[in-house]
Write a protein that holds these residues in place. Structure first.
Motif, PDB file in Angstrom:
ATOM      1  N   LYS A   1       0.849  -1.195   0.000  1.00 56.21           N
ATOM      2  CA  LYS A   1       0.000   0.000   0.000  1.00 56.21           C
ATOM      3  C   LYS A   1       0.883   1.243   0.000  1.00 56.21           C
ATOM      4  O   LYS A   1       1.935   1.305   0.661  1.00 56.21           O
ATOM      5  CB  LYS A   1      -0.957  -0.003   1.182  1.00 56.21           C
ATOM      6  N   ALA A   2       0.459   2.244  -0.755  1.00 55.18           N
ATOM      7  CA  ALA A   2       1.313   3.408  -0.948  1.00 55.18           C
ATOM      8  C   ALA A   2       0.484   4.638  -1.253  1.00 55.18           C
ATOM      9  O   ALA A   2      -0.659   4.538  -1.728  1.00 55.18           O
ATOM     10  CB  ALA A   2       2.304   3.143  -2.081  1.00 55.18           C
ATOM     11  N   VAL A   3       1.079   5.791  -0.990  1.00 59.04           N
ATOM     12  CA  VAL A   3       0.410   7.054  -1.270  1.00 59.04           C
ATOM     13  C   VAL A   3       1.475   8.110  -1.523  1.00 59.04           C
ATOM     14  O   VAL A   3       2.594   8.029  -0.997  1.00 59.04           O
ATOM     15  CB  VAL A   3      -0.506   7.477  -0.094  1.00 59.04           C
ATOM     16  N   THR A   4       1.138   9.104  -2.341  1.00 61.97           N
ATOM     17  CA  THR A   4       1.992  10.271  -2.542  1.00 61.97           C
ATOM     18  C   THR A   4       1.327  11.481  -1.891  1.00 61.97           C
ATOM     19  O   THR A   4       0.128  11.702  -2.084  1.00 61.97           O
ATOM     20  CB  THR A   4       2.215  10.551  -4.039  1.00 61.97           C
ATOM     21  N   ILE A   5       2.100  12.225  -1.104  1.00 64.95           N
ATOM     22  CA  ILE A   5       1.554  13.434  -0.481  1.00 64.95           C
ATOM     23  C   ILE A   5       2.383  14.633  -0.925  1.00 64.95           C
ATOM     24  O   ILE A   5       3.595  14.535  -1.122  1.00 64.95           O
ATOM     25  CB  ILE A   5       1.514  13.323   1.060  1.00 64.95           C
ATOM     26  N   ASP A   6       1.726  15.759  -1.082  1.00 60.46           N
ATOM     27  CA  ASP A   6       2.382  16.963  -1.592  1.00 60.46           C
ATOM     28  C   ASP A   6       3.076  17.761  -0.505  1.00 60.46           C
ATOM     29  O   ASP A   6       3.865  18.660  -0.815  1.00 60.46           O
ATOM     30  CB  ASP A   6       1.355  17.861  -2.298  1.00 60.46           C
ATOM     31  N   ASN A   7       2.770  17.446   0.745  1.00 56.29           N
ATOM     32  CA  ASN A   7       3.349  18.200   1.849  1.00 56.29           C
ATOM     33  C   ASN A   7       3.455  17.290   3.065  1.00 56.29           C
ATOM     34  O   ASN A   7       2.542  16.491   3.336  1.00 56.29           O
ATOM     35  CB  ASN A   7       2.476  19.424   2.171  1.00 56.29           C
ATOM     36  N   TYR A   8       4.563  17.415   3.794  1.00 58.25           N
ATOM     37  CA  TYR A   8       4.776  16.551   4.959  1.00 58.25           C
ATOM     38  C   TYR A   8       3.690  16.720   6.015  1.00 58.25           C
ATOM     39  O   TYR A   8       3.468  15.821   6.838  1.00 58.25           O
ATOM     40  CB  TYR A   8       6.152  16.806   5.568  1.00 58.25           C
ATOM     41  N   THR A   9       2.991  17.857   6.017  1.00 60.22           N
ATOM     42  CA  THR A   9       1.929  18.061   6.998  1.00 60.22           C
ATOM     43  C   THR A   9       0.776  17.087   6.797  1.00 60.22           C
ATOM     44  O   THR A   9      -0.034  16.877   7.707  1.00 60.22           O
ATOM     45  CB  THR A   9       1.401  19.506   6.944  1.00 60.22           C
ATOM     46  N   GLU A  10       0.682  16.480   5.613  1.00 70.95           N
ATOM     47  CA  GLU A  10      -0.375  15.513   5.336  1.00 70.95           C
ATOM     48  C   GLU A  10      -0.112  14.159   5.988  1.00 70.95           C
ATOM     49  O   GLU A  10      -0.966  13.265   5.932  1.00 70.95           O
ATOM     50  CB  GLU A  10      -0.537  15.321   3.824  1.00 70.95           C
ATOM     51  N   LEU A  11       1.053  13.994   6.595  1.00 72.81           N
ATOM     52  CA  LEU A  11       1.381  12.711   7.229  1.00 72.81           C
ATOM     53  C   LEU A  11       0.390  12.341   8.323  1.00 72.81           C
ATOM     54  O   LEU A  11       0.157  11.152   8.586  1.00 72.81           O
ATOM     55  CB  LEU A  11       2.800  12.760   7.816  1.00 72.81           C
ATOM     56  N   ASP A  12      -0.193  13.333   8.960  1.00 77.15           N
ATOM     57  CA  ASP A  12      -1.163  13.050  10.023  1.00 77.15           C
ATOM     58  C   ASP A  12      -2.320  12.186   9.523  1.00 77.15           C
ATOM     59  O   ASP A  12      -2.878  11.385  10.287  1.00 77.15           O
ATOM     60  CB  ASP A  12      -1.719  14.356  10.600  1.00 77.15           C
ATOM     61  N   LYS A  13      -2.659  12.328   8.261  1.00 81.17           N
ATOM     62  CA  LYS A  13      -3.772  11.555   7.695  1.00 81.17           C
ATOM     63  C   LYS A  13      -3.452  10.062   7.655  1.00 81.17           C
ATOM     64  O   LYS A  13      -4.363   9.228   7.566  1.00 81.17           O
ATOM     65  CB  LYS A  13      -4.090  12.039   6.283  1.00 81.17           C
ATOM     66  N   TYR A  14      -2.183   9.746   7.705  1.00 85.29           N
ATOM     67  CA  TYR A  14      -1.763   8.346   7.574  1.00 85.29           C
ATOM     68  C   TYR A  14      -1.043   7.859   8.828  1.00 85.29           C
ATOM     69  O   TYR A  14      -0.259   6.912   8.780  1.00 85.29           O
ATOM     70  CB  TYR A  14      -0.847   8.195   6.341  1.00 85.29           C
ATOM     71  N   SER A  15      -1.353   8.484   9.951  1.00 83.03           N
ATOM     72  CA  SER A  15      -0.678   8.121  11.199  1.00 83.03           C
ATOM     73  C   SER A  15      -0.935   6.668  11.584  1.00 83.03           C
ATOM     74  O   SER A  15      -0.074   6.018  12.192  1.00 83.03           O
ATOM     75  CB  SER A  15      -1.116   9.047  12.330  1.00 83.03           C
ATOM     76  N   ASP A  16      -2.106   6.138  11.210  1.00 75.62           N
ATOM     77  CA  ASP A  16      -2.389   4.740  11.542  1.00 75.62           C
ATOM     78  C   ASP A  16      -1.488   3.789  10.758  1.00 75.62           C
ATOM     79  O   ASP A  16      -1.242   2.667  11.204  1.00 75.62           O
ATOM     80  CB  ASP A  16      -3.864   4.409  11.287  1.00 75.62           C
ATOM     81  N   TRP A  17      -0.992   4.213   9.607  1.00 70.18           N
ATOM     82  CA  TRP A  17      -0.075   3.376   8.839  1.00 70.18           C
ATOM     83  C   TRP A  17       1.229   3.132   9.604  1.00 70.18           C
ATOM     84  O   TRP A  17       1.916   2.139   9.365  1.00 70.18           O
ATOM     85  CB  TRP A  17       0.256   4.040   7.497  1.00 70.18           C
ATOM     86  N   PHE A  18       1.574   4.045  10.503  1.00 70.26           N
ATOM     87  CA  PHE A  18       2.820   3.929  11.265  1.00 70.26           C
ATOM     88  C   PHE A  18       2.751   2.797  12.289  1.00 70.26           C
ATOM     89  O   PHE A  18       3.787   2.349  12.783  1.00 70.26           O
ATOM     90  CB  PHE A  18       3.118   5.244  11.988  1.00 70.26           C
ATOM     91  N   TYR A  19       1.540   2.326  12.601  1.00 67.66           N
ATOM     92  CA  TYR A  19       1.378   1.383  13.710  1.00 67.66           C
ATOM     93  C   TYR A  19       0.798   0.031  13.307  1.00 67.66           C
ATOM     94  O   TYR A  19       0.883  -0.921  14.082  1.00 67.66           O
ATOM     95  CB  TYR A  19       0.478   2.009  14.790  1.00 67.66           C
ATOM     96  N   ASP A  20       0.210  -0.061  12.128  1.00 69.47           N
ATOM     97  CA  ASP A  20      -0.377  -1.350  11.760  1.00 69.47           C
ATOM     98  C   ASP A  20       0.709  -2.340  11.370  1.00 69.47           C
ATOM     99  O   ASP A  20       1.903  -2.007  11.318  1.00 69.47           O
ATOM    100  CB  ASP A  20      -1.425  -1.190  10.650  1.00 69.47           C
ATOM    101  N   ASN A  21       0.328  -3.556  11.102  1.00 65.46           N
ATOM    102  CA  ASN A  21       1.298  -4.623  10.849  1.00 65.46           C
ATOM    103  C   ASN A  21       1.487  -4.888   9.353  1.00 65.46           C
ATOM    104  O   ASN A  21       1.786  -5.999   8.953  1.00 65.46           O
ATOM    105  CB  ASN A  21       0.870  -5.917  11.562  1.00 65.46           C
ATOM    106  N   GLU A  22       1.319  -3.861   8.547  1.00 63.32           N
ATOM    107  CA  GLU A  22       1.485  -3.997   7.105  1.00 63.32           C
ATOM    108  C   GLU A  22       2.644  -3.131   6.619  1.00 63.32           C
ATOM    109  O   GLU A  22       2.976  -2.119   7.224  1.00 63.32           O
ATOM    110  CB  GLU A  22       0.205  -3.558   6.371  1.00 63.32           C
ATOM    111  N   SER A  23       3.243  -3.539   5.508  1.00 62.17           N
ATOM    112  CA  SER A  23       4.238  -2.687   4.871  1.00 62.17           C
ATOM    113  C   SER A  23       3.531  -1.542   4.169  1.00 62.17           C
ATOM    114  O   SER A  23       2.357  -1.643   3.799  1.00 62.17           O
ATOM    115  CB  SER A  23       5.058  -3.488   3.857  1.00 62.17           C
ATOM    116  N   CYS A  24       4.231  -0.436   4.011  1.00 61.94           N
ATOM    117  CA  CYS A  24       3.655   0.702   3.298  1.00 61.94           C
ATOM    118  C   CYS A  24       4.769   1.583   2.757  1.00 61.94           C
ATOM    119  O   CYS A  24       5.931   1.491   3.184  1.00 61.94           O
ATOM    120  CB  CYS A  24       2.716   1.513   4.192  1.00 61.94           C
TER     121      CYS A  24
END
Length: 370
Positions: free
Chosen positions: A306-329
């Motif tokens: 799973k992957a996503v492109t973001i235009d600004n580092y501030t958008e990382l908050d939208k994907y904070s759950d990706w930091f903790y789940d058990n999947e690669s991203c």
């Protein structure tokens, strides 16, 4: 006696030899006992973390760390080679007010003289720190507090978009994470601005090897070591392309590696040198000179990551759950192409560029010497 009890502003510089000797806990114990400020080399940047971190020394080091070295009256270097990238081209500019004590297991490193009157110990870092702990060393909490207050005076300086991006990543990481770092501007931004919560995390960094592309392989090895545990990989667009095929390893073995691509669509450190030293004569380092990058999101998804492109580092908050789940991203974080790496120590100058305004510089120096 190793320690000079008459000194007022001692510091300890810890290199990777401290970790290699298994003395990380001893270093922390020494710091807690004496409150002597501990600075590190880039390779050992994770030896001091969280609120205790002052930074690492050297050409691309934290400005406050280099300023503290200049004002110190005793420098104890343990397991650090103190090479050109750490002390600069002119040894007389390094710790000009300080007595220097060096402990290293490598006799050839100790054969070099940085100061003519330096004291050298050819010994293992662990043995050396044991001996230091046995000595009756005063508590330097007041001096340590001044160093941290001086650091706060520089909180709004030496920040480029890459530093802010790393700070955002830091805020989303769990306590005591394992973070693998690649080579390039992303490496220096991470060394400068990545602050781990807790004191048991690791930053796996290539350091002086210059092994561009090492970030993802480091992360894979660490994940295997953790029985397929979560590892965070900070890499650049250039570094990821060096070993991009390892995405198949991540996908096939279902390794929960979180790949954070700091993507400025340029080979940043090299293009920056070409801009400053070679009057903008770029060669395959940016878009105008033949360098290009693929769509990393599409590439990762082709591997079923799973992957996503973001235009600004501030958008990382939208994907904070990706930091903790058990999947690669893979999160492809876009930065401007003309990103800068600051501060930087030029070979033949005493201070880092861009220079501080004189008023702030004087305030910090006054505080450190008060």
């Amino acid at each position: 006696m190793i320690f000079h009890s008459t000194c007022k502003r001692p510091i300890l510089i810890a290199g990777n030899g401290v970790r290699e000797s298994g003395a990380s806990d001893l270093l922390y114990k020494f710091y807690k006992k004496t409150k002597i400020p501990v600075l590190t080399t880039m390779n050992a940047v994770d030896l001091v973390q969280d609120d205790d971190k002052l930074g690492f020394i050297g050409v691309y080091g934290n400005r406050i760390a280099n300023m503290i070295v200049k004002e110190a009256d005793l420098v104890i270097s343990v397991g650090a080679r103190l090479g050109l990238r750490q002390i600069g081209n002119k040894p007389e500019f390094f710790a000009p007010r300080a007595k220097l004590i060096r402990a290293d297991i490598d006799e050839y490193e100790l054969s070099r003289y940085i100061k003519t009157d330096e004291v050298k110990y050819l010994t293992d870092a662990k043995i050396f720190l044991f001996k230091l702990l046995e000595e009756n060393i005063p508590n330097y909490s007041d001096w340590n507090d001044k160093c941290h207050r001086a650091k706060k005076l520089l909180l709004n300086h030496d920040k480029e978009i890459g530093n802010y991006c790393i700070e955002k990543i830091s805020s989303l990481l769990p306590k005591n994470p394992i973070v693998a770092i690649d080579v390039g501007q992303n490496q220096c931004w991470a060394a400068q601005s990545l602050i781990l919560k807790g004191n048991k995390g690791r930053i796996l960094i290539g350091g002086g090897y210059g092994s561009m592309g090492c970030g993802l392989p480091y992360a894979i090895g660490a994940s295997y070591f953790l029985n397929k545990g979560i590892v965070y990989c900070i890499t650049g667009d250039g570094g990821l392309q060096m070993n991009i095929q390892e995405l198949q390893t991540v996908a096939a073995d279902k390794l929960p590696i979180k790949i954070l691509v700091i993507n400025n669509r340029a080979l940043g450190k090299i293009s920056e040198i070409q801009a400053g030293t070679f009057q903008g004569r770029y060669c395959i380092t940016n878009g105008s000179s033949g360098y290009s990058v693929p769509d990393f999101t599409n590439v990762a998804q082709a591997y079923d990551i799973k992957a996503v492109t973001i235009d600004n580092y501030t958008e990382l908050d939208k994907y904070s759950d990706w930091f903790y789940d058990n999947e690669s991203c893979l999160i492809n974080i876009l930065l401007p192409e003309d990103t800068l790496l600051i501060p930087k120590m030029n070979w033949n100058e005493k201070d880092m560029k861009p220079f501080l305004n004189q008023e702030l510089s004087d305030e910090i120096i006054k505080l450190l010497n008060s």
